[in-house]
Design a protein around this motif. Sequence first.
Motif, mmCIF file in Angstrom:
data_model
loop_
_atom_site.group_PDB
_atom_site.id
_atom_site.type_symbol
_atom_site.label_atom_id
_atom_site.label_comp_id
_atom_site.label_asym_id
_atom_site.label_seq_id
_atom_site.Cartn_x
_atom_site.Cartn_y
_atom_site.Cartn_z
ATOM 1 N N VAL A 113 1.087 -0.974 0.239
ATOM 2 C CA VAL A 113 -0.255 -0.199 -0.430
ATOM 3 C C VAL A 113 1.252 1.386 0.145
ATOM 4 C CG1 VAL A 113 -2.027 -1.014 1.376
ATOM 5 C CG2 VAL A 113 -0.153 0.237 3.001
ATOM 6 N N ASP A 114 0.452 2.454 -0.594
ATOM 7 C CA ASP A 114 1.340 3.565 -0.690
ATOM 8 C C ASP A 114 0.673 4.287 1.944
ATOM 9 O OD1 ASP A 114 1.034 4.669 -3.104
ATOM 10 O OD2 ASP A 114 -0.984 4.838 -2.122
ATOM 11 N N ASP A 115 2.336 4.649 1.623
ATOM 12 C CA ASP A 115 2.678 4.869 3.258
ATOM 13 C C ASP A 115 1.714 5.734 3.112
ATOM 14 O OD1 ASP A 115 4.696 6.433 4.903
ATOM 15 O OD2 ASP A 115 5.060 4.648 5.365
ATOM 16 N N PRO A 116 0.865 5.748 4.665
ATOM 17 C CA PRO A 116 0.384 6.802 5.026
ATOM 18 C C PRO A 116 0.701 8.126 5.362
ATOM 19 C CG PRO A 116 -0.068 5.373 6.500
ATOM 20 C CD PRO A 116 0.925 4.469 5.388
ATOM 21 N N ALA A 117 2.570 7.702 5.488
ATOM 22 C CA ALA A 117 3.196 9.333 5.343
ATOM 23 C C ALA A 117 3.878 9.684 4.469
ATOM 24 C CB ALA A 117 4.307 8.710 6.611
ATOM 25 N N GLY A 118 3.744 9.496 3.355
ATOM 26 C CA GLY A 118 3.612 9.581 1.626
ATOM 27 C C GLY A 118 5.199 9.796 2.027
ATOM 28 N N ARG A 119 6.050 8.442 1.945
ATOM 29 C CA ARG A 119 6.996 8.037 2.104
ATOM 30 C C ARG A 119 7.630 6.599 1.232
ATOM 31 N NH1 ARG A 119 9.081 8.235 7.825
ATOM 32 N NH2 ARG A 119 6.958 8.328 8.567
ATOM 33 N N GLY A 120 6.294 6.794 0.339
ATOM 34 C CA GLY A 120 7.244 5.970 -0.450
ATOM 35 C C GLY A 120 5.998 4.540 -0.678
ATOM 36 N N LYS A 121 6.014 3.168 -0.337
ATOM 37 C CA LYS A 121 4.988 1.954 -0.501
ATOM 38 C C LYS A 121 5.278 0.903 1.027
ATOM 39 C CE LYS A 121 3.390 2.437 -4.192
ATOM 40 N NZ LYS A 121 1.668 2.315 -4.461
ATOM 41 N N ALA A 122 4.890 0.439 1.572
ATOM 42 C CA ALA A 122 5.007 -0.459 2.889
ATOM 43 C C ALA A 122 3.858 -1.856 2.526
ATOM 44 C CB ALA A 122 3.971 -0.130 3.850
ATOM 45 N N VAL A 123 4.726 -3.137 3.025
ATOM 46 C CA VAL A 123 4.116 -4.033 3.148
ATOM 47 C C VAL A 123 2.957 -4.286 4.242
ATOM 48 C CG1 VAL A 123 4.207 -6.362 2.981
ATOM 49 C CG2 VAL A 123 6.171 -4.772 2.453
ATOM 50 N N VAL A 124 2.028 -4.574 4.169
ATOM 51 C CA VAL A 124 1.106 -5.242 5.077
ATOM 52 C C VAL A 124 1.185 -5.998 5.207
ATOM 53 C CG1 VAL A 124 -1.937 -4.245 5.967
ATOM 54 C CG2 VAL A 124 -0.474 -2.448 4.772
ATOM 55 N N ILE A 125 0.857 -7.488 6.625
ATOM 56 C CA ILE A 125 0.664 -8.440 6.488
ATOM 57 C C ILE A 125 -0.391 -8.754 8.038
ATOM 58 C CG2 ILE A 125 1.176 -10.573 7.237
ATOM 59 C CD1 ILE A 125 4.267 -9.579 6.569
ATOM 60 N N SER A 126 -1.767 -8.898 7.423
ATOM 61 C CA SER A 126 -2.405 -9.419 8.927
ATOM 62 C C SER A 126 -2.613 -10.739 9.070
ATOM 63 C CB SER A 126 -3.411 -8.344 8.461
ATOM 64 O OG SER A 126 -4.357 -9.643 7.768
ATOM 65 N N TYR A 127 -3.197 -11.125 10.080
ATOM 66 C CA TYR A 127 -3.148 -12.378 10.666
ATOM 67 C C TYR A 127 -4.596 -12.363 11.933
ATOM 68 C CZ TYR A 127 1.755 -12.734 9.731
ATOM 69 O OH TYR A 127 3.386 -12.491 8.948
ATOM 70 N N PHE A 128 -4.837 -13.663 12.324
ATOM 71 C CA PHE A 128 -5.480 -13.658 13.355
ATOM 72 C C PHE A 128 -4.766 -14.791 14.458
ATOM 73 C CE2 PHE A 128 -8.391 -16.206 16.039
ATOM 74 C CZ PHE A 128 -9.226 -15.236 16.376
ATOM 75 N N LEU A 129 -4.917 -13.815 15.848
ATOM 76 C CA LEU A 129 -3.868 -14.526 17.009
ATOM 77 C C LEU A 129 -5.619 -15.876 17.080
ATOM 78 C CD1 LEU A 129 -2.175 -11.902 16.258
ATOM 79 C CD2 LEU A 129 -1.499 -12.522 18.949
ATOM 80 N N PHE A 130 -4.874 -17.160 17.200
ATOM 81 C CA PHE A 130 -5.930 -17.724 18.219
ATOM 82 C C PHE A 130 -5.666 -17.931 19.654
ATOM 83 C CE2 PHE A 130 -4.753 -19.931 14.321
ATOM 84 C CZ PHE A 130 -6.114 -19.951 13.700
ATOM 85 N N SER A 131 -7.515 -17.607 20.582
ATOM 86 C CA SER A 131 -7.213 -17.398 22.141
ATOM 87 C C SER A 131 -5.801 -18.320 22.724
ATOM 88 C CB SER A 131 -8.605 -17.653 22.121
ATOM 89 O OG SER A 131 -9.113 -19.039 22.104
ATOM 90 N N GLU A 132 -6.273 -19.965 21.836
ATOM 91 C CA GLU A 132 -5.509 -20.740 22.789
ATOM 92 C C GLU A 132 -3.347 -20.371 22.486
ATOM 93 O OE1 GLU A 132 -8.479 -22.965 20.645
ATOM 94 O OE2 GLU A 132 -7.213 -21.408 20.163
ATOM 95 N N ARG A 133 -3.003 -20.491 24.089
ATOM 96 C CA ARG A 133 -1.821 -20.132 24.313
ATOM 97 C C ARG A 133 -1.923 -18.601 24.151
ATOM 98 N NH1 ARG A 133 2.959 -23.474 21.961
ATOM 99 N NH2 ARG A 133 3.629 -22.121 23.743
ATOM 100 N N ALA A 134 -2.729 -17.249 24.230
ATOM 101 C CA ALA A 134 -2.145 -15.917 23.815
ATOM 102 C C ALA A 134 -3.139 -15.813 25.050
ATOM 103 C CB ALA A 134 -3.882 -15.528 23.216
ATOM 104 N N LYS A 135 -1.566 -14.529 25.451
ATOM 105 C CA LYS A 135 -1.188 -13.650 26.689
ATOM 106 C C LYS A 135 -2.337 -12.171 27.110
ATOM 107 C CE LYS A 135 2.027 -16.281 27.827
ATOM 108 N NZ LYS A 135 2.188 -17.449 26.973
ATOM 109 N N ASN A 136 -2.783 -12.367 28.310
ATOM 110 C CA ASN A 136 -2.979 -10.959 27.926
ATOM 111 C C ASN A 136 -4.095 -10.023 27.154
ATOM 112 O OD1 ASN A 136 -1.099 -10.045 30.064
ATOM 113 N ND2 ASN A 136 0.825 -10.275 28.986
ATOM 114 N N GLY A 137 -4.635 -10.845 26.751
ATOM 115 C CA GLY A 137 -5.636 -10.457 25.668
ATOM 116 C C GLY A 137 -5.145 -10.303 24.567
#
Length: 148
Positions: A113-137
């Motif tokens: 995507v375009d970097d929101p600060a206007g400094r070129g491009k950025a790679v954005v990676i999203s995941y889902f974290l499963f609740s099993e073994r998740a810590k502190n919310g």
Amino acid sequence: MNAVTGNRWMFDPRGLATTANPSVLDRYNLRFTSIGVTGNLGQRDMLATTSGRYLIQEGNVGTPAASWDKWRIFLYRYAEASVVPDGSGTIVPIAPQTPGGNTAFGNPSISVVDDPAGRGKAVVISYFLFSERAKNGEAGRLLYYFRL
């Protein structure tokens, strides 16, 4: 274990009905089982660059459908000419870890995507974290970004 891909033509300009052509990727699946993935080769997302195509892929390294804490993420790189991964690419485990130590990730997505600060491009990676073994919310959605 089956990873399935398909081609869809949702709005066929010829006026034909919606079609789908699913195919099982046996060689692709075998590459993952050869490095210890036991099942659930599910969601993946592709990023095409001038140097090739990259898939970010989820897979379970525990008991399939019973080990949410054993879901991991892999990067699969294959030739630009290949539309569908045929198993001839390279696989690299990705080991993201949250501040609380969570390592169980699924539902990967990747975009440039375009970097929101206007400094070129950025790679954005999203995941889902499963609740099993998740810590502190920490369970739920997680977003990483890297400026290019």
